[in-house]
Write an enzyme that holds these catalytic residues in place. Structure first.
Site, PDB file in Angstrom:
ATOM      1  N   ARG A 219      -0.325  95.362 -26.048  1.00 34.61           N
ATOM      2  CA  ARG A 219       1.014  95.084 -27.044  1.00 34.61           C
ATOM      3  C   ARG A 219      -0.255  95.519 -28.347  1.00 34.61           C
ATOM      4  NH1 ARG A 219       0.491  89.965 -28.250  1.00 34.61           N
ATOM      5  NH2 ARG A 219       0.612  89.275 -26.250  1.00 34.61           N
TER       6      ARG A 219
ATOM      7  N   TYR B 171      19.917  99.889 -46.525  1.00 34.95           N
ATOM      8  CA  TYR B 171      20.974 100.050 -45.330  1.00 34.95           C
ATOM      9  C   TYR B 171      21.125  97.911 -44.965  1.00 34.95           C
ATOM     10  CZ  TYR B 171      20.778  98.994 -39.793  1.00 34.95           C
ATOM     11  OH  TYR B 171      20.684  99.604 -39.109  1.00 34.95           O
TER      12      TYR B 171
ATOM     13  N   ASP C 261      11.986 102.206 -47.915  1.00 34.87           N
ATOM     14  CA  ASP C 261      12.546 102.846 -46.363  1.00 34.87           C
ATOM     15  C   ASP C 261      12.921 104.168 -46.958  1.00 34.87           C
ATOM     16  OD1 ASP C 261      13.874 103.115 -44.912  1.00 34.87           O
ATOM     17  OD2 ASP C 261      15.205 101.260 -44.368  1.00 34.87           O
TER      18      ASP C 261
ATOM     19  N   LYS D  40      15.978 107.609 -36.573  1.00 38.27           N
ATOM     20  CA  LYS D  40      16.492 108.836 -37.522  1.00 38.27           C
ATOM     21  C   LYS D  40      15.843 109.854 -37.210  1.00 38.27           C
ATOM     22  CE  LYS D  40      19.262 104.980 -37.431  1.00 38.27           C
ATOM     23  NZ  LYS D  40      18.902 103.854 -38.840  1.00 38.27           N
TER      24      LYS D  40
HETATM   25  C1  LIG Z   1      18.549 103.066 -39.162  1.00 40.74           C
HETATM   26  C2  LIG Z   1      18.465 102.268 -40.275  1.00 40.74           C
HETATM   27  C3  LIG Z   1      17.523 101.232 -40.448  1.00 40.74           C
HETATM   28  C4  LIG Z   1      17.184 100.816 -39.208  1.00 40.74           C
HETATM   29  O1  LIG Z   1      16.296 100.874 -38.346  1.00 40.74           O
HETATM   30  P1  LIG Z   1      16.581 100.647 -36.436  1.00 40.74           P
HETATM   31  O2  LIG Z   1      16.595 101.461 -35.432  1.00 40.74           O
HETATM   32  O3  LIG Z   1      18.047 101.054 -36.297  1.00 40.74           O
HETATM   33  O4  LIG Z   1      16.439  99.340 -35.924  1.00 40.74           O
HETATM   34  C5  LIG Z   1      16.493 101.088 -40.933  1.00 40.74           C
HETATM   35  N1  LIG Z   1      16.574 101.847 -42.385  1.00 40.74           N
HETATM   36  C6  LIG Z   1      18.090 102.883 -42.908  1.00 40.74           C
HETATM   37  C7  LIG Z   1      17.453 103.805 -43.607  1.00 40.74           C
HETATM   38  C8  LIG Z   1      18.210 103.165 -41.591  1.00 40.74           C
HETATM   39  O5  LIG Z   1      18.594 103.651 -41.814  1.00 40.74           O
END
Ligand SMILES: *Cc1c(COP(=O)(O)O)cnc(C)c1O
Length: 387
Positions: A56, A108, A181, A206
């Site tokens: 962890r 998001y 982000d 992603k």
């Molecule tokens: C998909 C996404 C998230 C969340 O990510 P997960 O891996 O699905 O928890 C956050 N920010 C953006 C821009 C995303 O496309």
């Protein structure tokens, strides 16, 4: 040779392709093993070997993925998380009661949902600015003691672009930290820390992984000593939203082809955006690579080598018309998520919570690495339903 020596002077594409030049000292293996052990034996003096004692805290597969992403983003430290949303919400968990945060209204939906469901009751004072409207952000910051500015660029689901360097200046002038982000941009196209951001966040689910088979997140900091980063480390350690070992292993594998995948996705997306823009059945096309797009100028300044693989378009009519278009997809997969090698298309509002004002006639596409001719022919067929 240590990772540090390997990093010196090499370009990010090389660092990614070789996962920082990793080589097993004993066997010479050039691909790291999957480390499944949850616990690590102490040395003869009861010290930790390589700082490890329990998974962890950190494991070799997780540390490797973190080191690669940290190098690509040019950061001072990186933390992997169980999901993108765990990474995105970690800074908010680390704030204290009464802290003010300024977040962009368009982003998001999951992060917006968390902030609305849990932010106020945890004592966070959440304020919103319009993405791309830096005057609005400036006014918010001038009005009080904001601790954290959070923005996404390009931002879901209309891919508005915010000037990171200008936002960082504004945040710093007012004593706030800027977190970006950068999931849609990837380190291939934009390096937010070099533009002045303090933290950069990714849904590694992603583009970083790129094969739609890992759920994970990454947070990279420019300052590993800051009190906020230390609290984020404590949050991860004591709340435990850590990346699994198998996911970390797959992520390192996926990262190796990042610098091949993303340019191809950008190239395909630009061709598709131009096709959609010219198509008589399409009302609007949202893509920062189009010279008519409101974010194009800023995108040219801070995105290098392409404008990303994400685009959206609106069709005449409402929800039913948009769903009818998406339903005719044959090459594009009718699914949510983004950043994989396969192209995805979705009626976006169906995937989002109520917190967004995404129009019902908006279709979002994640463009993959297929032949662009096949993708355009598929869209042409889909749009024929509107003729
Ligand atoms: C998909 C996404 C998230 C969340 O990510 P997960 O891996 O699905 O928890 C956050 N920010 C953006 C821009 C995303 O496309």
């Amino acid at each position: 040779m240590s990772e540090q020596d390997f990093n010196d002077g090499l370009s990010p594409a090389t660092l990614a392709a070789q996962a920082l030049g990793w080589e097993d000292e004993i066997t010479g293996a050039v691909v790291p093993p999957l480390h499944v052990s949850t616990t690590y034996a102490r040395d003869a003096g009861y010290g930790k070997r390589q700082g490890r004692s329990y998974i962890r805290d950190n494991g070799p597969s997780q540390s490797h993925a973190e080191a690669v992403v940290q190098a690509l983003e040019g950061g001072a430290d990186a933390l992997s998380f169980a999901s993108g949303i765990a990474a995105c919400t970690a800074p908010f968990h680390a704030l204290r009661q009464g802290d003010r945060v300024a977040v962009s209204r368009t982003m998001y939906h999951g992060v917006l949902s968390w902030l609305q469901l849990f932010g106020p009751e945890r004592g966070l004072r959440v304020e919103y600015f319009d993405a791309g409207n830096l005057a609005g952000l400036g006014a918010l910051l001038a009005a009080g003691d904001t601790r954290l500015v959070w923005l996404e660029t390009p931002a879901n689901p209309t891919w508005g672009v915010t000037d990171i360097a200008a936002a960082a200046k504004l945040a710093h002038r007012n004593g706030a930290v800027l977190a970006v982000d950068s999931t849609a941009a990837t380190p291939v196209l934009t390096r937010p820390l070099a533009l002045g951001a303090d933290m950069v966040c990714h849904s590694a689910t992603k583009y970083l992984n790129g094969h739609s088979d890992v759920l994970g997140g990454m947070l990279v900091t420019a300052d590993a000593e800051s009190a906020l980063w230390q609290r984020i480390c404590d949050h991860r350690l004591y709340a435990g939203p850590v990346l699994g070992s198998f996911e970390a292993h797959l992520l390192v594998r996926g990262l190796r082809t990042l610098y091949l995948r993303v340019p191809r996705q950008c190239e395909n997306a630009l061709s598709i955006a131009r096709f959609l823009q010219e198509h008589p059945a399409v009302e609007t096309t949202h893509y920062p690579g189009l010279s008519s797009d409101p974010g194009h100028r800023t995108a040219c300044k801070q995105m290098h080598g392409g404008f990303g693989g994400m685009l959206s378009f609106c069709v005449p009519g409402g929800r039913d018309a948009a769903i009818a278009v998406a339903n005719r997809a044959r090459v594009f997969k009718r699914a949510t998520s983004l950043g994989g090698v396969e192209s995805l298309i979705e009626h976006r509002k169906s995937s989002e919570s109520d917190v967004t004002d995404t129009p019902q006639n908006l279709i979002r596409a994640s463009v993959g690495i297929e032949s662009v001719d096949d993708l355009i022919a598929d869209l042409d067929e889909m749009l024929a339903t509107l003729a």
